[in-house]
Design a protein around this motif. Structure first.
Motif, mmCIF file in Angstrom:
data_model
loop_
_atom_site.group_PDB
_atom_site.id
_atom_site.type_symbol
_atom_site.label_atom_id
_atom_site.label_comp_id
_atom_site.label_asym_id
_atom_site.label_seq_id
_atom_site.Cartn_x
_atom_site.Cartn_y
_atom_site.Cartn_z
ATOM 1 N N ILE A 216 -44.011 11.810 10.279
ATOM 2 C CA ILE A 216 -43.734 10.739 11.246
ATOM 3 C C ILE A 216 -42.415 11.004 11.953
ATOM 4 O O ILE A 216 -42.320 10.898 13.178
ATOM 5 C CB ILE A 216 -43.737 9.354 10.555
ATOM 6 N N ILE A 217 -41.401 11.383 11.189
ATOM 7 C CA ILE A 217 -40.095 11.696 11.788
ATOM 8 C C ILE A 217 -40.231 12.881 12.734
ATOM 9 O O ILE A 217 -39.691 12.871 13.848
ATOM 10 C CB ILE A 217 -39.045 11.971 10.687
ATOM 11 N N VAL B 94 -41.919 11.716 15.943
ATOM 12 C CA VAL B 94 -41.011 10.902 16.748
ATOM 13 C C VAL B 94 -39.993 11.784 17.455
ATOM 14 O O VAL B 94 -39.758 11.637 18.662
ATOM 15 C CB VAL B 94 -40.315 9.826 15.880
ATOM 16 N N PHE C 296 -39.657 12.445 21.446
ATOM 17 C CA PHE C 296 -38.376 12.212 22.115
ATOM 18 C C PHE C 296 -37.938 13.458 22.879
ATOM 19 O O PHE C 296 -37.490 13.368 24.023
ATOM 20 C CB PHE C 296 -37.308 11.805 21.093
#
Length: 175
Positions: A8-9, A12, A16
């Motif tokens: 998930i990180i 993300v 970004f």
């Protein structure tokens, strides 16, 4: 659980990064002419092939998105054969990074004959042009795997169509 959190990180941060790259270049206008490096190499191609007794004609260079869309419609909603699978904004021509060529024969006719040997050296003039173009750094459409585009030469500076659509330009990779 730790792997899921890590993924998930990663997603993300990846999103970004892509967003910031898009924002960095997205306000740039579309080119309106042939890239100066492409033009310089095109002129070298013309000169070098003339020295070998081969006269080429540049049949296309920079193409606007509107012009590209007209070509895309050929063989679809308008008469003729399909000549491209690229819509406006999806062709290196739209970014001034591609040219198309043909040969001029001894009768002053423009031809697309890949077997023609006008300088009578036992080699196809077409393939001699391709060889010179590749030496100048061009990629040849005849090497494409999906759609063979034999008159097409491009100098993409390592940029994908997606990067160009985002606004990235050759000066970003050359500077």
């Amino acid at each position: 659980m730790k792997i899921r959190t890590f993924l998930i990180i990663l997603i993300v941060f990846g999103a970004f990064y892509l967003y910031t790259q898009f924002q960095k270049y997205s306000s740039r206008p579309m080119p309106t002419e042939l890239n100066s490096v492409v033009e310089e190499k095109m002129n070298s191609l013309i000169t070098t092939t003339e020295e070998r007794g081969i006269v080429i004609v540049i049949t296309d260079g920079f193409r606007s998105e509107a012009e590209q869309n007209v070509l895309y419609q050929r063989g679809r909603s308008t008469d003729g054969q399909i000549v491209t699978y690229a819509k406006g904004g999806e062709s290196y021509h739209n970014y001034g990074l591609a040219i198309d060529f043909a040969l001029r024969n001894k009768n002053d006719e423009v031809i697309w004959d890949m077997d023609y040997d006008g300088n009578q050296n036992g080699e196809s003039d077409w393939m001699e042009v391709v060889s010179v173009a590749k030496d100048l750094g061009f990629s040849w459409g005849g090497d494409f795997s999906r759609f063979k585009d034999y008159p097409h030469l491009q100098l993409d500076f390592g940029l994908s169509i997606q990067e160009l659509q985002w606004g990235k330009r050759p000066r970003d990779v050359v500077d």
